[in-house]
Design a protein around this motif. Sequence first.
Motif, PDB file in Angstrom:
ATOM      1  N   LEU A   5       0.805  -1.223   0.000  1.00  0.00           N
ATOM      2  CA  LEU A   5       0.000   0.000   0.000  1.00  0.00           C
ATOM      3  C   LEU A   5       0.838   1.274   0.000  1.00  0.00           C
ATOM      4  O   LEU A   5       0.502   2.224  -0.709  1.00  0.00           O
ATOM      5  CB  LEU A   5      -0.976   0.000   1.189  1.00  0.00           C
ATOM      6  N   PRO A   6       1.936   1.340   0.759  1.00  0.00           N
ATOM      7  CA  PRO A   6       2.750   2.561   0.673  1.00  0.00           C
ATOM      8  C   PRO A   6       3.268   2.807  -0.754  1.00  0.00           C
ATOM      9  O   PRO A   6       3.244   3.943  -1.234  1.00  0.00           O
ATOM     10  CB  PRO A   6       3.896   2.303   1.654  1.00  0.00           C
ATOM     11  N   GLY A   7       3.696   1.761  -1.419  1.00  0.00           N
ATOM     12  CA  GLY A   7       4.165   1.904  -2.796  1.00  0.00           C
ATOM     13  C   GLY A   7       3.053   2.337  -3.725  1.00  0.00           C
ATOM     14  O   GLY A   7       3.256   3.155  -4.630  1.00  0.00           O
ATOM     15  N   HIS A   8       1.859   1.813  -3.503  1.00  0.00           N
ATOM     16  CA  HIS A   8       0.709   2.197  -4.313  1.00  0.00           C
ATOM     17  C   HIS A   8       0.367   3.678  -4.098  1.00  0.00           C
ATOM     18  O   HIS A   8       0.103   4.401  -5.068  1.00  0.00           O
ATOM     19  CB  HIS A   8      -0.497   1.317  -3.973  1.00  0.00           C
ATOM     20  N   ALA A  13       0.360   9.179  -6.195  1.00  0.00           N
ATOM     21  CA  ALA A  13       0.737  10.589  -6.021  1.00  0.00           C
ATOM     22  C   ALA A  13       1.638  11.053  -7.161  1.00  0.00           C
ATOM     23  O   ALA A  13       1.525  12.191  -7.627  1.00  0.00           O
ATOM     24  CB  ALA A  13       1.425  10.795  -4.668  1.00  0.00           C
ATOM     25  N   ARG A  14       2.521  10.181  -7.620  1.00  0.00           N
ATOM     26  CA  ARG A  14       3.379  10.532  -8.757  1.00  0.00           C
ATOM     27  C   ARG A  14       2.545  10.662 -10.034  1.00  0.00           C
ATOM     28  O   ARG A  14       2.744  11.576 -10.828  1.00  0.00           O
ATOM     29  CB  ARG A  14       4.482   9.483  -8.928  1.00  0.00           C
ATOM     30  N   ASN A  15       1.598   9.743 -10.227  1.00  0.00           N
ATOM     31  CA  ASN A  15       0.699   9.860 -11.372  1.00  0.00           C
ATOM     32  C   ASN A  15      -0.086  11.166 -11.292  1.00  0.00           C
ATOM     33  O   ASN A  15      -0.286  11.847 -12.305  1.00  0.00           O
ATOM     34  CB  ASN A  15      -0.261   8.667 -11.420  1.00  0.00           C
ATOM     35  N   ASN A  16      -0.515  11.520 -10.118  1.00  0.00           N
ATOM     36  CA  ASN A  16      -1.301  12.728  -9.902  1.00  0.00           C
ATOM     37  C   ASN A  16      -0.529  13.984 -10.321  1.00  0.00           C
ATOM     38  O   ASN A  16      -1.053  14.828 -11.062  1.00  0.00           O
ATOM     39  CB  ASN A  16      -1.671  12.796  -8.411  1.00  0.00           C
ATOM     40  N   ILE A  17       0.700  14.100  -9.873  1.00  0.00           N
ATOM     41  CA  ILE A  17       1.488  15.292 -10.212  1.00  0.00           C
ATOM     42  C   ILE A  17       1.779  15.326 -11.714  1.00  0.00           C
ATOM     43  O   ILE A  17       1.721  16.383 -12.346  1.00  0.00           O
ATOM     44  CB  ILE A  17       2.772  15.395  -9.354  1.00  0.00           C
ATOM     45  N   TRP A  18       2.042  14.165 -12.291  1.00  0.00           N
ATOM     46  CA  TRP A  18       2.317  14.079 -13.735  1.00  0.00           C
ATOM     47  C   TRP A  18       1.083  14.459 -14.552  1.00  0.00           C
ATOM     48  O   TRP A  18       1.166  15.245 -15.498  1.00  0.00           O
ATOM     49  CB  TRP A  18       2.785  12.659 -14.069  1.00  0.00           C
ATOM     50  N   ALA A  19      -0.078  13.918 -14.183  1.00  0.00           N
ATOM     51  CA  ALA A  19      -1.308  14.204 -14.926  1.00  0.00           C
ATOM     52  C   ALA A  19      -1.691  15.676 -14.795  1.00  0.00           C
ATOM     53  O   ALA A  19      -2.107  16.306 -15.780  1.00  0.00           O
ATOM     54  CB  ALA A  19      -2.442  13.302 -14.448  1.00  0.00           C
ATOM     55  N   ASN A  20      -1.554  16.242 -13.597  1.00  0.00           N
ATOM     56  CA  ASN A  20      -1.849  17.668 -13.436  1.00  0.00           C
ATOM     57  C   ASN A  20      -0.877  18.520 -14.249  1.00  0.00           C
ATOM     58  O   ASN A  20      -1.266  19.515 -14.856  1.00  0.00           O
ATOM     59  CB  ASN A  20      -1.829  18.068 -11.960  1.00  0.00           C
ATOM     60  N   HIS A  21       0.381  18.126 -14.267  1.00  0.00           N
ATOM     61  CA  HIS A  21       1.373  18.836 -15.081  1.00  0.00           C
ATOM     62  C   HIS A  21       0.954  18.813 -16.555  1.00  0.00           C
ATOM     63  O   HIS A  21       0.954  19.848 -17.216  1.00  0.00           O
ATOM     64  CB  HIS A  21       2.755  18.196 -14.898  1.00  0.00           C
ATOM     65  N   ARG A  22       0.600  17.640 -17.047  1.00  0.00           N
ATOM     66  CA  ARG A  22       0.215  17.517 -18.459  1.00  0.00           C
ATOM     67  C   ARG A  22      -1.028  18.344 -18.779  1.00  0.00           C
ATOM     68  O   ARG A  22      -1.067  19.056 -19.772  1.00  0.00           O
ATOM     69  CB  ARG A  22      -0.059  16.062 -18.813  1.00  0.00           C
ATOM     70  N   LEU A  23      -2.047  18.229 -17.942  1.00  0.00           N
ATOM     71  CA  LEU A  23      -3.302  18.925 -18.216  1.00  0.00           C
ATOM     72  C   LEU A  23      -3.137  20.437 -18.111  1.00  0.00           C
ATOM     73  O   LEU A  23      -3.565  21.185 -18.985  1.00  0.00           O
ATOM     74  CB  LEU A  23      -4.394  18.436 -17.260  1.00  0.00           C
TER      75      LEU A  23
END
Length: 184
Positions: A5-8, A13-23
């Motif tokens: 779960l910590p890795g998930h 959170a990494r996906n979140n920052i990346w997706a917000n950056h892209r959008l």
Amino acid sequence: MATGLPGHAVAMARNNIWANHRLLTACKALTTEEFAAPRTGFFPSLRATLNHILWVDLYYIDALHRDPTVLQRYHDPIPDFPDAVSLYDAQIASDRRLLAFCERQTEASLAEGLSLPRPNRTPPPSSVISILEHLFQHQTHHRGQAHAMLSGTGVKPPQLDEYFLAGEQHLRRDELLALGLEPS
């Protein structure tokens, strides 16, 4: 790299920052008027939708940090950045704060209960991982709406779903490096 779960939580959170950056990077190409233009969605514009995402992030991240002043967020005005250029830095700073929180978590801390206070009630505690899952789902839900709204402009919406699968690392590598994150 953490597992379980910590890795998930860190991966989300990494996906979140990346997706917000892209959008938000795509939205930076819009004029202030286009960003605020009425559009079909839960919120009536890209401006309203993306500012809402930030406000909810700020509330939940304060709550996850057990900030005793978290309820004051309800009395603060919702952020109202007039364009994606000005919103970008605030959102990415919030995303970095969420990522740092996730990087400190353990199986035990993710299982802890936490109540999310509301102005008119105190609901029963939820686990920290459940709160994080809700926050990531909230982000994904409203980013999807913003993505659809962006489709109605002259700016091509970015791909937001090529983060987790093996063989797609090259599609996010440069952006992660630009965000100061190790490519995964």
